[in-house]
Write a protein that holds these residues in place. Structure first.
Motif, PDB file in Angstrom:
ATOM      1  N   ILE A  89       0.852  -1.192   0.000  1.00  0.00           N
ATOM      2  CA  ILE A  89       0.000   0.000   0.000  1.00  0.00           C
ATOM      3  C   ILE A  89       0.885   1.239   0.000  1.00  0.00           C
ATOM      4  O   ILE A  89       1.752   1.392   0.860  1.00  0.00           O
ATOM      5  CB  ILE A  89      -0.938   0.014   1.217  1.00  0.00           C
ATOM      6  N   VAL A  90       0.682   2.131  -0.982  1.00  0.00           N
ATOM      7  CA  VAL A  90       1.519   3.325  -1.087  1.00  0.00           C
ATOM      8  C   VAL A  90       0.739   4.620  -0.897  1.00  0.00           C
ATOM      9  O   VAL A  90       1.329   5.667  -0.635  1.00  0.00           O
ATOM     10  CB  VAL A  90       2.275   3.358  -2.431  1.00  0.00           C
ATOM     11  N   TRP A  91      -0.583   4.601  -1.042  1.00  0.00           N
ATOM     12  CA  TRP A  91      -1.364   5.790  -0.718  1.00  0.00           C
ATOM     13  C   TRP A  91      -2.822   5.403  -0.528  1.00  0.00           C
ATOM     14  O   TRP A  91      -3.272   4.350  -0.985  1.00  0.00           O
ATOM     15  CB  TRP A  91      -1.231   6.880  -1.790  1.00  0.00           C
ATOM     16  N   THR A  92      -3.546   6.248   0.203  1.00  0.00           N
ATOM     17  CA  THR A  92      -4.962   5.998   0.489  1.00  0.00           C
ATOM     18  C   THR A  92      -5.742   7.307   0.416  1.00  0.00           C
ATOM     19  O   THR A  92      -5.168   8.390   0.492  1.00  0.00           O
ATOM     20  CB  THR A  92      -5.164   5.388   1.895  1.00  0.00           C
ATOM     21  N   THR A  93      -7.045   7.187   0.266  1.00  0.00           N
ATOM     22  CA  THR A  93      -7.926   8.348   0.314  1.00  0.00           C
ATOM     23  C   THR A  93      -9.246   7.924   0.936  1.00  0.00           C
ATOM     24  O   THR A  93      -9.715   6.801   0.713  1.00  0.00           O
ATOM     25  CB  THR A  93      -8.158   8.947  -1.089  1.00  0.00           C
ATOM     26  N   ARG A  94      -9.826   8.792   1.737  1.00  0.00           N
ATOM     27  CA  ARG A  94     -11.059   8.434   2.438  1.00  0.00           C
ATOM     28  C   ARG A  94     -12.249   8.286   1.501  1.00  0.00           C
ATOM     29  O   ARG A  94     -13.168   7.528   1.788  1.00  0.00           O
ATOM     30  CB  ARG A  94     -11.372   9.491   3.500  1.00  0.00           C
ATOM     31  N   LYS A  95     -12.242   9.022   0.402  1.00  0.00           N
ATOM     32  CA  LYS A  95     -13.381   8.978  -0.526  1.00  0.00           C
ATOM     33  C   LYS A  95     -12.858   8.821  -1.944  1.00  0.00           C
ATOM     34  O   LYS A  95     -12.281   9.749  -2.509  1.00  0.00           O
ATOM     35  CB  LYS A  95     -14.226  10.246  -0.408  1.00  0.00           C
ATOM     36  N   GLY A  96     -13.061   7.641  -2.513  1.00  0.00           N
ATOM     37  CA  GLY A  96     -12.574   7.375  -3.856  1.00  0.00           C
ATOM     38  C   GLY A  96     -13.404   8.054  -4.929  1.00  0.00           C
ATOM     39  O   GLY A  96     -14.549   8.450  -4.711  1.00  0.00           O
ATOM     40  N   ALA A  97     -12.813   8.151  -6.133  1.00  0.00           N
ATOM     41  CA  ALA A  97     -13.463   8.875  -7.228  1.00  0.00           C
ATOM     42  C   ALA A  97     -14.486   8.038  -7.978  1.00  0.00           C
ATOM     43  O   ALA A  97     -15.287   8.578  -8.736  1.00  0.00           O
ATOM     44  CB  ALA A  97     -12.394   9.363  -8.212  1.00  0.00           C
ATOM     45  N   TYR A  98     -14.495   6.722  -7.772  1.00  0.00           N
ATOM     46  CA  TYR A  98     -15.367   5.857  -8.564  1.00  0.00           C
ATOM     47  C   TYR A  98     -16.640   5.480  -7.811  1.00  0.00           C
ATOM     48  O   TYR A  98     -17.743   5.788  -8.250  1.00  0.00           O
ATOM     49  CB  TYR A  98     -14.604   4.598  -8.993  1.00  0.00           C
ATOM     50  N   SER A  99     -16.496   4.794  -6.688  1.00  0.00           N
ATOM     51  CA  SER A  99     -17.668   4.350  -5.928  1.00  0.00           C
ATOM     52  C   SER A  99     -17.913   5.199  -4.692  1.00  0.00           C
ATOM     53  O   SER A  99     -18.950   5.061  -4.044  1.00  0.00           O
ATOM     54  CB  SER A  99     -17.480   2.886  -5.509  1.00  0.00           C
ATOM     55  N   GLY A 100     -16.950   6.060  -4.356  1.00  0.00           N
ATOM     56  CA  GLY A 100     -17.071   6.845  -3.131  1.00  0.00           C
ATOM     57  C   GLY A 100     -16.575   6.104  -1.905  1.00  0.00           C
ATOM     58  O   GLY A 100     -16.623   6.629  -0.793  1.00  0.00           O
ATOM     59  N   GLY A 101     -16.094   4.850  -2.090  1.00  0.00           N
ATOM     60  CA  GLY A 101     -15.578   4.072  -0.975  1.00  0.00           C
ATOM     61  C   GLY A 101     -14.168   4.482  -0.611  1.00  0.00           C
ATOM     62  O   GLY A 101     -13.595   5.406  -1.188  1.00  0.00           O
ATOM     63  N   TYR A 102     -13.581   3.776   0.336  1.00  0.00           N
ATOM     64  CA  TYR A 102     -12.224   4.063   0.786  1.00  0.00           C
ATOM     65  C   TYR A 102     -11.246   3.610  -0.300  1.00  0.00           C
ATOM     66  O   TYR A 102     -11.212   2.437  -0.668  1.00  0.00           O
ATOM     67  CB  TYR A 102     -11.939   3.340   2.100  1.00  0.00           C
ATOM     68  N   GLY A 103     -10.464   4.540  -0.821  1.00  0.00           N
ATOM     69  CA  GLY A 103      -9.574   4.241  -1.936  1.00  0.00           C
ATOM     70  C   GLY A 103      -8.179   3.856  -1.487  1.00  0.00           C
ATOM     71  O   GLY A 103      -7.642   4.439  -0.548  1.00  0.00           O
ATOM     72  N   VAL A 104      -7.588   2.891  -2.184  1.00  0.00           N
ATOM     73  CA  VAL A 104      -6.250   2.406  -1.850  1.00  0.00           C
ATOM     74  C   VAL A 104      -5.443   2.214  -3.134  1.00  0.00           C
ATOM     75  O   VAL A 104      -5.896   1.560  -4.075  1.00  0.00           O
ATOM     76  CB  VAL A 104      -6.299   1.067  -1.089  1.00  0.00           C
ATOM     77  N   GLY A 105      -4.240   2.788  -3.166  1.00  0.00           N
ATOM     78  CA  GLY A 105      -3.322   2.587  -4.277  1.00  0.00           C
ATOM     79  C   GLY A 105      -2.205   1.659  -3.844  1.00  0.00           C
ATOM     80  O   GLY A 105      -1.650   1.820  -2.748  1.00  0.00           O
ATOM     81  N   VAL A 106      -1.869   0.683  -4.651  1.00  0.00           N
ATOM     82  CA  VAL A 106      -0.838  -0.297  -4.302  1.00  0.00           C
ATOM     83  C   VAL A 106       0.188  -0.418  -5.424  1.00  0.00           C
ATOM     84  O   VAL A 106      -0.111  -0.175  -6.595  1.00  0.00           O
ATOM     85  CB  VAL A 106      -1.433  -1.695  -4.011  1.00  0.00           C
ATOM     86  N   LYS A 107       1.395  -0.802  -5.024  1.00  0.00           N
ATOM     87  CA  LYS A 107       2.454  -1.121  -5.971  1.00  0.00           C
ATOM     88  C   LYS A 107       2.747  -2.612  -5.877  1.00  0.00           C
ATOM     89  O   LYS A 107       2.924  -3.147  -4.777  1.00  0.00           O
ATOM     90  CB  LYS A 107       3.725  -0.331  -5.640  1.00  0.00           C
ATOM     91  N   PHE A 108       2.809  -3.292  -7.012  1.00  0.00           N
ATOM     92  CA  PHE A 108       3.099  -4.716  -7.007  1.00  0.00           C
ATOM     93  C   PHE A 108       4.549  -4.957  -6.564  1.00  0.00           C
ATOM     94  O   PHE A 108       5.455  -4.188  -6.909  1.00  0.00           O
ATOM     95  CB  PHE A 108       2.885  -5.311  -8.407  1.00  0.00           C
ATOM     96  N   VAL A 109       4.756  -6.019  -5.790  1.00  0.00           N
ATOM     97  CA  VAL A 109       6.089  -6.342  -5.275  1.00  0.00           C
ATOM     98  C   VAL A 109       6.408  -7.795  -5.560  1.00  0.00           C
ATOM     99  O   VAL A 109       5.521  -8.621  -5.796  1.00  0.00           O
ATOM    100  CB  VAL A 109       6.191  -6.071  -3.756  1.00  0.00           C
TER     101      VAL A 109
END
Length: 228
Positions: free
Chosen positions: A195-215
């Motif tokens: 997990i590299v970043w998060t947002t409380r309100k996502g742009a698509y569904s309005g849910g909790y957004g999470v950005g990840v980098k594959f490892v």
């Protein structure tokens, strides 16, 4: 919406800059506090301006900027600094297209240079091409064991973005296991990510957004061994 990444020295400075950008400019701002987090975000997600708040800008800092450019980040970089080595600055401006604003500065000046950089007509391409999608995604945290369902809305070679109904127990820097369910072909794929970043309100569904980098699997084993 165009996005800005702020690498800051302290939480107070991060809150101050983030509030400024999101209240006085039409851009979303994410925050990081170190080189590793910034590199992961900048090379995997759509960031249109990197703002680096650093006390000093000398040859050591200039070398890291050069490494960052070598990783593929080609959007503008704005350095906010109190102590700037002129030789390091001139080399960065000429070779790596860096912009500087010396502290202390007026926020009017910060707003002006930000608008100039963000409204450039010559916007470069992203390092990884991103694909919009809407696929069911199962997430399992390596640190907490929590399992939850979500939807993946963005995918690239380097990472992915998903939104969930509730905030995951895992946080920035934690490792997670992702299972993407491809219903059309009745298959699923397993991937490890950080997990590299998060947002409380996502742009698509309005849910909790999470950005990840594959490892790679090696990173998973290394972190698990460190916690034993």
């Amino acid at each position: 919406m165009q996005k800005i990444l702020l690498q800051c020295r302290s939480l107070d400075e991060a809150n101050q800059l983030k509030n400024f950008y999101e209240s006085r400019l039409p851009y979303a701002a994410d925050v990081s506090f170190g080189f590793n987090d910034s590199e992961a975000i900048l090379t995997s997600f759509p960031i249109h301006l990197f703002v680096w708040d650093t006390q000093n800008y000398h040859m050591e800092q200039a070398s890291w900027i050069k490494e960052l450019r070598g990783m593929g980040f080609i959007y503008p970089i704005l350095v906010l600094s109190e102590n700037i080595d002129m030789k390091a600055m001139k080399g960065s401006v000429a070779n790596d297209k860096i912009h500087f604003l010396e502290r202390p500065f007026e926020y009017k000046a910060l707003k002006g240079i930000t608008l100039k950089l963000m409204q450039s007509r010559n916007l470069p391409q992203q390092m990884f091409k991103r694909f919009k999608t809407n696929q069911p995604l199962s997430i399992e945290s390596y640190s907490t064991g929590e399992q939850m369902e979500s939807s993946m809305f963005n995918l690239s070679v380097g990472g992915a973005y998903f939104e969930a109904e509730k905030k995951p127990s895992a946080s920035i820097g934690d490792l997670v296991k992702l299972q993407v369910n491809l219903n059309d072909v009745d298959k699923s794929h397993m991937m490890n990510a950080r997990i590299v970043w998060t947002t409380r309100k996502g742009a698509y569904s309005g849910g909790y957004g999470v950005g990840v980098k594959f490892v790679r699997n090696e990173e998973i084993y290394k972190q698990l061994l460190e916690k034993m």
